[in-house]
Design a protein around this motif. Structure first.
Motif, PDB file in Angstrom:
ATOM      1  N   SER A   1       0.846  -1.196   0.000  1.00  0.00           N
ATOM      2  CA  SER A   1       0.000   0.000   0.000  1.00  0.00           C
ATOM      3  C   SER A   1       0.881   1.245   0.000  1.00  0.00           C
ATOM      4  N   PHE A   2       0.267   2.362  -0.359  1.00  0.00           N
ATOM      5  CA  PHE A   2       0.976   3.636  -0.346  1.00  0.00           C
ATOM      6  C   PHE A   2      -0.040   4.742  -0.135  1.00  0.00           C
ATOM      7  N   GLY A   3       0.434   5.901   0.249  1.00  0.00           N
ATOM      8  CA  GLY A   3      -0.437   7.054   0.470  1.00  0.00           C
ATOM      9  C   GLY A   3       0.403   8.259   0.826  1.00  0.00           C
ATOM     10  N   THR A   4      -0.194   9.165   1.554  1.00  0.00           N
ATOM     11  CA  THR A   4       0.496  10.385   1.971  1.00  0.00           C
ATOM     12  C   THR A   4       0.514  10.475   3.494  1.00  0.00           C
ATOM     13  N   THR A   5       1.321  11.384   4.000  1.00  0.00           N
ATOM     14  CA  THR A   5       1.388  11.559   5.446  1.00  0.00           C
ATOM     15  C   THR A   5       0.074  12.076   6.016  1.00  0.00           C
ATOM     16  N   SER A   6      -0.790  12.623   5.165  1.00  0.00           N
ATOM     17  CA  SER A   6      -2.099  13.042   5.666  1.00  0.00           C
ATOM     18  C   SER A   6      -3.069  11.863   5.759  1.00  0.00           C
ATOM     19  N   SER A   7      -2.857  10.806   4.973  1.00  0.00           N
ATOM     20  CA  SER A   7      -3.760   9.643   5.013  1.00  0.00           C
ATOM     21  C   SER A   7      -3.204   8.501   5.854  1.00  0.00           C
ATOM     22  N   ILE A   8      -1.895   8.391   5.972  1.00  0.00           N
ATOM     23  CA  ILE A   8      -1.246   7.364   6.795  1.00  0.00           C
ATOM     24  C   ILE A   8      -0.374   8.107   7.789  1.00  0.00           C
ATOM     25  N   THR A   9      -0.877   8.256   9.003  1.00  0.00           N
ATOM     26  CA  THR A   9      -0.230   9.151   9.968  1.00  0.00           C
ATOM     27  C   THR A   9       0.700   8.448  10.943  1.00  0.00           C
ATOM     28  N   GLN A  10       0.777   7.126  10.927  1.00  0.00           N
ATOM     29  CA  GLN A  10       1.536   6.394  11.935  1.00  0.00           C
ATOM     30  C   GLN A  10       3.044   6.619  11.884  1.00  0.00           C
ATOM     31  N   TYR A  11       3.576   7.195  10.793  1.00  0.00           N
ATOM     32  CA  TYR A  11       5.016   7.417  10.684  1.00  0.00           C
ATOM     33  C   TYR A  11       5.402   8.866  10.927  1.00  0.00           C
ATOM     34  N   GLY A  12       4.449   9.696  11.323  1.00  0.00           N
ATOM     35  CA  GLY A  12       4.722  11.089  11.631  1.00  0.00           C
ATOM     36  C   GLY A  12       4.946  11.921  10.382  1.00  0.00           C
ATOM     37  N   THR A  13       5.619  13.031  10.550  1.00  0.00           N
ATOM     38  CA  THR A  13       5.987  13.906   9.432  1.00  0.00           C
ATOM     39  C   THR A  13       7.449  14.278   9.607  1.00  0.00           C
ATOM     40  N   ASP A  14       7.983  14.965   8.609  1.00  0.00           N
ATOM     41  CA  ASP A  14       9.343  15.469   8.727  1.00  0.00           C
ATOM     42  C   ASP A  14       9.377  16.880   8.168  1.00  0.00           C
ATOM     43  N   GLY A  15      10.462  17.561   8.371  1.00  0.00           N
ATOM     44  CA  GLY A  15      10.580  18.935   7.911  1.00  0.00           C
ATOM     45  C   GLY A  15      11.360  19.080   6.621  1.00  0.00           C
ATOM     46  N   ASN A  16      11.684  17.967   5.968  1.00  0.00           N
ATOM     47  CA  ASN A  16      12.484  18.043   4.743  1.00  0.00           C
ATOM     48  C   ASN A  16      11.662  18.584   3.583  1.00  0.00           C
ATOM     49  N   ALA A  17      12.339  19.233   2.672  1.00  0.00           N
ATOM     50  CA  ALA A  17      11.691  19.810   1.493  1.00  0.00           C
ATOM     51  C   ALA A  17      11.309  18.719   0.501  1.00  0.00           C
ATOM     52  N   THR A  18      10.323  19.011  -0.307  1.00  0.00           N
ATOM     53  CA  THR A  18       9.988  18.145  -1.432  1.00  0.00           C
ATOM     54  C   THR A  18      11.042  18.356  -2.514  1.00  0.00           C
ATOM     55  N   LEU A  19      11.542  17.260  -3.067  1.00  0.00           N
ATOM     56  CA  LEU A  19      12.558  17.357  -4.109  1.00  0.00           C
ATOM     57  C   LEU A  19      12.040  16.942  -5.479  1.00  0.00           C
ATOM     58  N   ILE A  20      11.124  15.960  -5.509  1.00  0.00           N
ATOM     59  CA  ILE A  20      10.547  15.544  -6.790  1.00  0.00           C
ATOM     60  C   ILE A  20       9.065  15.258  -6.642  1.00  0.00           C
ATOM     61  N   GLU A  21       8.365  15.352  -7.772  1.00  0.00           N
ATOM     62  CA  GLU A  21       6.948  14.977  -7.841  1.00  0.00           C
ATOM     63  C   GLU A  21       6.674  14.441  -9.243  1.00  0.00           C
ATOM     64  N   ASP A  22       5.425  14.137  -9.506  1.00  0.00           N
ATOM     65  CA  ASP A  22       4.982  13.639 -10.807  1.00  0.00           C
ATOM     66  C   ASP A  22       5.850  12.478 -11.293  1.00  0.00           C
ATOM     67  N   VAL A  23       6.104  11.524 -10.412  1.00  0.00           N
ATOM     68  CA  VAL A  23       6.884  10.343 -10.774  1.00  0.00           C
ATOM     69  C   VAL A  23       5.987   9.438 -11.619  1.00  0.00           C
ATOM     70  N   SER A  24       6.498   9.012 -12.777  1.00  0.00           N
ATOM     71  CA  SER A  24       5.736   8.131 -13.663  1.00  0.00           C
ATOM     72  C   SER A  24       6.623   6.994 -14.153  1.00  0.00           C
ATOM     73  N   CYS A  25       6.283   5.776 -13.737  1.00  0.00           N
ATOM     74  CA  CYS A  25       7.032   4.583 -14.123  1.00  0.00           C
ATOM     75  C   CYS A  25       6.173   3.654 -14.976  1.00  0.00           C
ATOM     76  N   SER A  26       5.121   4.164 -15.570  1.00  0.00           N
ATOM     77  CA  SER A  26       4.128   3.313 -16.225  1.00  0.00           C
ATOM     78  C   SER A  26       4.502   2.842 -17.622  1.00  0.00           C
ATOM     79  N   LEU A  27       5.579   3.344 -18.211  1.00  0.00           N
ATOM     80  CA  LEU A  27       5.893   2.991 -19.588  1.00  0.00           C
ATOM     81  C   LEU A  27       6.896   1.851 -19.718  1.00  0.00           C
ATOM     82  N   GLY A  28       7.247   1.194 -18.648  1.00  0.00           N
ATOM     83  CA  GLY A  28       8.194   0.095 -18.751  1.00  0.00           C
ATOM     84  C   GLY A  28       8.577  -0.459 -17.403  1.00  0.00           C
ATOM     85  N   THR A  29       9.577  -1.332 -17.424  1.00  0.00           N
ATOM     86  CA  THR A  29      10.088  -1.939 -16.203  1.00  0.00           C
ATOM     87  C   THR A  29      11.346  -1.193 -15.800  1.00  0.00           C
ATOM     88  N   TYR A  30      11.336  -0.625 -14.623  1.00  0.00           N
ATOM     89  CA  TYR A  30      12.445   0.181 -14.148  1.00  0.00           C
ATOM     90  C   TYR A  30      13.048  -0.449 -12.903  1.00  0.00           C
TER      91      TYR A  30
END
Length: 189
Positions: free
Chosen positions: A74-103
């Motif tokens: 399973s996967f989600g966000t820190t707002s939907s799965i809260t048991q691991y807390g949050t951190d203060g680190n910046a976001t570095l990447i988004e819009d990850v797409s691995c759907s066009l092949g095997t990586y």
């Protein structure tokens, strides 16, 4: 035995694309967690992956595979799965797409390092639960892996041969830079 670290790296500690899982803003050197907030080393620092829209089971599986697990439960966000807390680190990447092949690694997929403002808060940080089965529990002949490293792209280089894992010996200079690059490429780096 040969200790191998990702050849294309940005500093002595680790290289671009290394992944780790954290909990309550802590990383464990001694315990290999199979779930937590995903952090990536990118552009010289550790930071988060924003799960704002595109992240799916394809990307979750690639992430778990890179961490050495058979896939994502399973996967989600820190707002939907809260048991691991949050951190203060910046976001570095988004819009990850691995759907066009095997990586093999997340940075082989399409990623955007110019993230939107909605990714600037901690509630969209990617949280991942991987299956606890390791990918090398059912290895194939000639499979290689890195073990004992601090991050996903560091460690002792081992090969599966004759029904068991063994180290690759660097005697008489037979394992050089070209072999290291080939091994890193085979591992997805």
């Amino acid at each position: 035995a040969l200790v191998l670290s990702s050849i294309l790296k940005s500093n002595a500690e680790t290289g671009n694309g290394a992944l780790r899982l954290i909990r309550d803003n802590q990383y464990s050197d001694t315990q290999a967690w199979s779930s937590g907030i995903v952090q990536i080393y990118y552009g010289g620092s550790w930071g988060n992956i924003c799960d704002d829209f595109y992240f799916s089971s394809d990307e979750a599986d690639v992430t778990c595979h890179q961490l050495g697990y058979t896939g994502s439960s399973s996967f989600g966000t820190t707002s939907s799965i809260t048991q691991y807390g949050t951190d203060g680190n910046a976001t570095l990447i988004e819009d990850v797409s691995c759907s066009l092949g095997t990586y093999l690694t997340l940075l082989q997929c399409s990623v955007d390092d110019q993230y939107s403002t909605e990714c600037s808060n901690d509630n969209l940080d990617l949280v991942l639960n991987c299956y606890t089965t390791r990918i090398w529990d059912s290895p194939y002949r000639g499979q290689i892996r890195l073990t004992g490293g601090k991050y996903s792209n560091q460690g002792l280089l081992e090969i599966y041969c004759n029904g068991e894992w063994g180290t690759i010996c660097q005697d008489s200079g037979s394992f050089g830079f070209l072999e290291a690059i080939t091994s890193c490429s085979q591992l997805g780096y």
